[in-house]
Design an enzyme around this catalytic site. Structure first.
Site, PDB file in Angstrom:
ATOM      1  CB  SER A  62      -0.833  -0.060   1.273  1.00 41.68           C
ATOM      2  OG  SER A  62      -1.973   1.057   1.141  1.00 41.68           O
ATOM      3  CD  GLU A  63      -0.916   3.403  -3.825  1.00 44.45           C
ATOM      4  OE1 GLU A  63      -1.667   4.080  -4.561  1.00 44.45           O
ATOM      5  OE2 GLU A  63      -1.266   2.553  -2.964  1.00 44.45           O
ATOM      6  CG  ASN A  64      -1.351   3.907   3.399  1.00 46.25           C
ATOM      7  OD1 ASN A  64      -0.879   2.934   2.963  1.00 46.25           O
ATOM      8  ND2 ASN A  64      -1.824   4.247   4.521  1.00 46.25           N
ATOM      9  CB  SER A 124       5.565   3.627  -0.121  1.00 46.66           C
ATOM     10  OG  SER A 124       4.542   3.046  -0.745  1.00 46.66           O
TER      11      SER A 124
END
Length: 449
Positions: free
Chosen positions: A283-285, A325
């Protein structure tokens, strides 16, 4: 001199002025400096340039500054669910500089590291790269991006000590570590302020050298920006078609894959991972190793991914900053990305981030994903609401990436994009005929069922 201040107002005393640039940490509403933002809003300063992943939501987070008309310009990657933000942009009342999410994280990191600019593959050939210098490295084109330096950066951490050392909690780390470094002055708020020596040296995420002032926050609402609720407005037919697309996309998963799932239909793929297949979701976060979606009573505000369903983490998971990320993504370490789309062209171009004059959501992480991952799968309805085709000879909307789509799954069929062969129809969904696909597809394609 002590870095500790009594409250947010005293910590920002003497730092605020009209026309300044403020960088604020957070991803959606996760990890935002709520107390410091409130003081900026109450100060009445105006003509601000605010920098961050997004600008909160209507009436909360950095969105408060927009409601009070204190902002002249926003530098962000995602407009999100902030209707007032979008309204001001479309009405040309606000200047907006959209930046791909990974590029934005790197611009903050570079600004804090004394690097004036860098080249990235992300956004090459798109609207966001127009007018920028480009260069070719090893046969691939890259775009020059400049670093960001702010007058003041405001960040939020879970714990901090009186020397300014910070520890973030789970995915609330996101943009905070980079933004802490890019301001001429950094002010941090923490949920728990401890004495020097109480934090273990190898647990510290942001060393105190980057933090000039620190406070213990008075209260935290930790709102959730957006949550997908099953069984909402979609009809049974729409739900069945979306589930069918998700099931088909899940067949692209391979044992050991690292996979990123986009907003919307792609999120459903997590519910259909084939038995015996072990994949790690990214997940990008800032979370690797996402587990099943939790029940309502298990919601953790520090694990909310803006625009996505609530997520959780299984044993073996890891948390990291948004810079790390997107280093995974741009560096080619993610095997597969499954995204939604607005349009796909017969040459593999994808458009999925804006409709000029009508909708501005921002690229978020999509431009980084399509330029950096090994394989891109797009899920979308074959036609728009008015019946016109979304599978086109050429995209009419601003593109997300040139020739990036490897597989397109619609509610009618599956197309594969094969070098030297173009777009090839590989499968028809049950009950769909070749004639129906031809009638609803503007693009030219070969048939190899």
């Amino acid at each position: 001199m002590s870095k500790v201040y009594a409250d947010a107002k005293s910590a920002l005393d003497g730092l605020l002025k009209d026309g300044m640039t403020i960088a604020a940490g957070g991803f959606g509403l996760c990890g935002i400096p709520e107390n410091l933002i409130a003081v900026v809003a109450d100060s009445g300063i105006k003509d601000l340039t605010i920098c961050g992943n997004n600008a909160g939501v209507d009436g909360f987070g950095m969105g408060v500054l927009l409601n009070k008309r204190q902002v002249k310009k926003v530098i962000a990657s995602y407009v999100g669910e902030n209707k007032e933000f979008e309204r001001q942009v479309l009405a040309k009342e606000l200047e907006l500089q959209l930046v791909p999410q990974g590029t934005l994280a790197e611009k903050f990191r570079a600004g804090g590291a004394g690097i004036p600019g860098f080249y990235t593959r992300t956004a090459y050939g798109t609207l966001l790269a127009e007018g920028k210098d480009t260069r070719t490295f090893e046969g691939r084109e890259y775009v020059l991006e400049e670093a960001i330096r702010a007058d003041v950066s405001i960040v939020k951490a879970w714990k901090g000590d009186k020397a300014g050392n910070l520890v973030y909690r789970k995915t609330s780390r996101n943009f905070n570590p980079m933004i802490a470094t890019c301001g001429k002055v950094c002010v941090a708020e923490v949920e728990e302020l401890v004495e020097v020596g109480e934090l273990k040296p190898d647990e510290i995420h942001t060393p105190g050298i980057f933090v000039d002032r620190i406070i213990q926050g008075a209260k935290y609402e930790k709102r959730i920006e957006f949550r997908t609720v099953r069984g909402a407005a979609a009809s049974k037919k729409d739900t069945a078609e979306r589930e069918r697309m998700a099931v088909r996309a899940a067949r692209e998963l391979r044992d050991g894959y690292y996979v990123n799932l986009g907003i919307g239909i792609p999120t459903l793929v997590a519910n259909h991972i084939p038995q015996g297949i072990n994949v790690t979701l990214q997940s990008e976060n800032g979370l690797l190793g996402i587990g099943p979606f939790p029940t309502e009573d298990q919601v953790d505000p520090d694990l909310i991914n803006a625009g996505k369903q609530t997520i959780t983490a299984l044993p073996g998971s890891s948390f990291f900053s948004s810079a790390d990320s997107f280093g995974m993504i741009r560096g080619g370490h993610v095997d597969l990305s499954i995204l939604g789309g607005l349009e796909v062209a017969e040459n593999g171009d994808l458009a999925n981030w804006m409709v000029p004059g009508r909708m501005v959501k921002g690229p978020g992480g999509a431009m980084d994903l399509v330029s950096g991952v090994k394989r891109v799968v797009v899920l979308m309805e074959h036609t728009a609401r008015d019946g016109t085709s979304k599978v086109l000879k050429k995209c009419t909307l601003p593109i997300t990436g040139q020739g990036v789509v490897n597989l397109l799954i619609t509610d009618l069929c599956v197309f594969e994009f094969i070098p030297g062969q173009g777009m090839v129809l590989k499968e028809l969904h049950p009950g769909v005929t070749l004639e129906q696909v031809k009638a609803k597809t503007e693009a030219s394609f070969r048939v190899a069922l």
